[in-house]
Design a protein around this motif. Structure first.
Motif, PDB file in Angstrom:
ATOM      1  N   PRO A 153      49.212  40.111  30.756  1.00 50.55           N
ATOM      2  CA  PRO A 153      47.829  40.369  31.153  1.00 50.55           C
ATOM      3  C   PRO A 153      47.062  39.098  31.524  1.00 50.55           C
ATOM      4  O   PRO A 153      46.178  39.129  32.362  1.00 50.55           O
ATOM      5  N   PHE A 154      47.425  37.966  30.922  1.00 51.41           N
ATOM      6  CA  PHE A 154      46.742  36.712  31.241  1.00 51.41           C
ATOM      7  C   PHE A 154      47.099  36.223  32.648  1.00 51.41           C
ATOM      8  O   PHE A 154      46.279  35.622  33.324  1.00 51.41           O
ATOM      9  N   VAL A 155      48.322  36.500  33.090  1.00 51.62           N
ATOM     10  CA  VAL A 155      48.722  36.138  34.451  1.00 51.62           C
ATOM     11  C   VAL A 155      47.938  36.985  35.451  1.00 51.62           C
ATOM     12  O   VAL A 155      47.412  36.479  36.441  1.00 51.62           O
ATOM     13  N   ALA A 156      47.828  38.276  35.172  1.00 50.78           N
ATOM     14  CA  ALA A 156      47.072  39.164  36.059  1.00 50.78           C
ATOM     15  C   ALA A 156      45.594  38.787  36.055  1.00 50.78           C
ATOM     16  O   ALA A 156      44.940  38.792  37.102  1.00 50.78           O
ATOM     17  N   ALA A 157      45.059  38.451  34.888  1.00 50.74           N
ATOM     18  CA  ALA A 157      43.646  38.062  34.788  1.00 50.74           C
ATOM     19  C   ALA A 157      43.383  36.773  35.553  1.00 50.74           C
ATOM     20  O   ALA A 157      42.377  36.651  36.262  1.00 50.74           O
ATOM     21  N   GLN A 158      44.298  35.805  35.455  1.00 50.91           N
ATOM     22  CA  GLN A 158      44.125  34.545  36.190  1.00 50.91           C
ATOM     23  C   GLN A 158      44.183  34.774  37.693  1.00 50.91           C
ATOM     24  O   GLN A 158      43.407  34.202  38.451  1.00 50.91           O
ATOM     25  N   ARG A 159      45.089  35.637  38.136  1.00 52.51           N
ATOM     26  CA  ARG A 159      45.189  35.971  39.561  1.00 52.51           C
ATOM     27  C   ARG A 159      43.891  36.614  40.040  1.00 52.51           C
ATOM     28  O   ARG A 159      43.384  36.306  41.117  1.00 52.51           O
ATOM     29  N   PHE A 160      43.323  37.499  39.217  1.00 54.11           N
ATOM     30  CA  PHE A 160      42.066  38.167  39.547  1.00 54.11           C
ATOM     31  C   PHE A 160      40.927  37.155  39.637  1.00 54.11           C
ATOM     32  O   PHE A 160      40.118  37.187  40.563  1.00 54.11           O
ATOM     33  N   ILE A 161      40.872  36.229  38.678  1.00 55.91           N
ATOM     34  CA  ILE A 161      39.831  35.185  38.679  1.00 55.91           C
ATOM     35  C   ILE A 161      39.952  34.320  39.927  1.00 55.91           C
ATOM     36  O   ILE A 161      38.953  34.012  40.586  1.00 55.91           O
ATOM     37  N   ASP A 162      41.186  33.934  40.269  1.00 53.56           N
ATOM     38  CA  ASP A 162      41.405  33.099  41.452  1.00 53.56           C
ATOM     39  C   ASP A 162      41.034  33.836  42.739  1.00 53.56           C
ATOM     40  O   ASP A 162      40.417  33.266  43.639  1.00 53.56           O
ATOM     41  N   ALA A 163      41.404  35.106  42.821  1.00 53.52           N
ATOM     42  CA  ALA A 163      41.145  35.878  44.039  1.00 53.52           C
ATOM     43  C   ALA A 163      39.661  36.122  44.275  1.00 53.52           C
ATOM     44  O   ALA A 163      39.207  36.185  45.416  1.00 53.52           O
ATOM     45  N   HIS A 164      38.888  36.230  43.189  1.00 51.23           N
ATOM     46  CA  HIS A 164      37.468  36.565  43.326  1.00 51.23           C
ATOM     47  C   HIS A 164      36.543  35.406  42.952  1.00 51.23           C
ATOM     48  O   HIS A 164      35.334  35.599  42.812  1.00 51.23           O
ATOM     49  N   VAL A 165      37.130  34.220  42.782  1.00 52.03           N
ATOM     50  CA  VAL A 165      36.385  32.991  42.477  1.00 52.03           C
ATOM     51  C   VAL A 165      35.393  33.236  41.335  1.00 52.03           C
ATOM     52  O   VAL A 165      34.193  33.027  41.466  1.00 52.03           O
ATOM     53  N   LEU A 166      35.926  33.678  40.207  1.00 50.19           N
ATOM     54  CA  LEU A 166      35.115  33.941  39.022  1.00 50.19           C
ATOM     55  C   LEU A 166      35.221  32.765  38.055  1.00 50.19           C
ATOM     56  O   LEU A 166      36.189  32.002  38.105  1.00 50.19           O
ATOM     57  N   PRO A 167      34.258  32.611  37.155  1.00 42.55           N
ATOM     58  CA  PRO A 167      34.331  31.525  36.166  1.00 42.55           C
ATOM     59  C   PRO A 167      35.539  31.686  35.242  1.00 42.55           C
ATOM     60  O   PRO A 167      35.872  32.791  34.817  1.00 42.55           O
ATOM     61  N   GLN A 168      36.182  30.574  34.925  1.00 39.76           N
ATOM     62  CA  GLN A 168      37.398  30.573  34.119  1.00 39.76           C
ATOM     63  C   GLN A 168      37.171  31.101  32.697  1.00 39.76           C
ATOM     64  O   GLN A 168      38.077  31.657  32.091  1.00 39.76           O
ATOM     65  N   HIS A 169      35.946  30.983  32.179  1.00 43.03           N
ATOM     66  CA  HIS A 169      35.717  31.412  30.795  1.00 43.03           C
ATOM     67  C   HIS A 169      35.825  32.933  30.619  1.00 43.03           C
ATOM     68  O   HIS A 169      35.809  33.428  29.506  1.00 43.03           O
ATOM     69  N   HIS A 170      35.985  33.675  31.703  1.00 45.26           N
ATOM     70  CA  HIS A 170      36.160  35.135  31.623  1.00 45.26           C
ATOM     71  C   HIS A 170      37.624  35.536  31.445  1.00 45.26           C
ATOM     72  O   HIS A 170      37.924  36.726  31.323  1.00 45.26           O
ATOM     73  N   LEU A 171      38.548  34.571  31.442  1.00 44.91           N
ATOM     74  CA  LEU A 171      39.978  34.872  31.403  1.00 44.91           C
ATOM     75  C   LEU A 171      40.355  35.775  30.226  1.00 44.91           C
ATOM     76  O   LEU A 171      40.975  36.820  30.413  1.00 44.91           O
TER      77      LEU A 171
END
Length: 100
Positions: free
Chosen positions: A13-31
Motif C-alpha cells: 500500500p505504501f508503494v501505491a500511495a507514493q505513486r498516487f502522491i507523485d502523480a497528483h503532486v501531493l505533500p509527502q506527509h500524506h503518505l
C-alpha cells in the motif's frame, strides 16, 4: 475534484500511495494516511516489498496511474557493509571539499 488511487492486488500500500502522491503532486506527509486508506479498502492482504505479487512472479508490476513503478530486487538486504575511515583522513577529505 475526485481522485482515483490505482492499486494492484498484493501490492504494498505504501508503494501505491507514493505513486498516487507523485502523480497528483501531493505533500509527502500524506503518505501514511493514504496507505492506511488503501489498506482499509483492500483488507488484510500481506504487503510485499516492491509491489511484486505474493506469487513471486518475475514480471514487473504495471502501474495503473501512468507513473512507472519501482521494484526492489535487492531488498531486504541480508547483510550490510561498513567502511571505516581514520579520523585524520576524514578531516583531510573535509578540508579538501571545503576549499573547492
Amino acid at each position: 475534484a475526485k481522485l482515483q488511487i490505482g492499486y494492484n492486488n498484493g501490492e504494498n500500500p505504501f508503494v501505491a500511495a507514493q505513486r498516487f502522491i507523485d502523480a497528483h503532486v501531493l505533500p509527502q506527509h500524506h503518505l501514511s494516511e493514504i496507505a492506511d486508506y488503501i489498506q482499509q479498502r483492500v483488507g488484510t492482504q500481506t504487503p510485499t516489498l516492491g509491489g511484486m505479487a505474493p506469487s513471486g512472479g518475475t514480471a514487473p508490476p504495471v502501474a495503473t496511474s501512468g507513473v512507472p513503478m519501482v521494484s526492489f530486487q535487492y531488498l531486504p538486504m541480508t547483510s550490510y557493509k561498513a567502511f571505516e575511515l581514520p579520523s585524520k583522513s576524514a578531516a583531510t577529505t573535509l578540508e579538501k571539499m571545503s576549499t573547492k
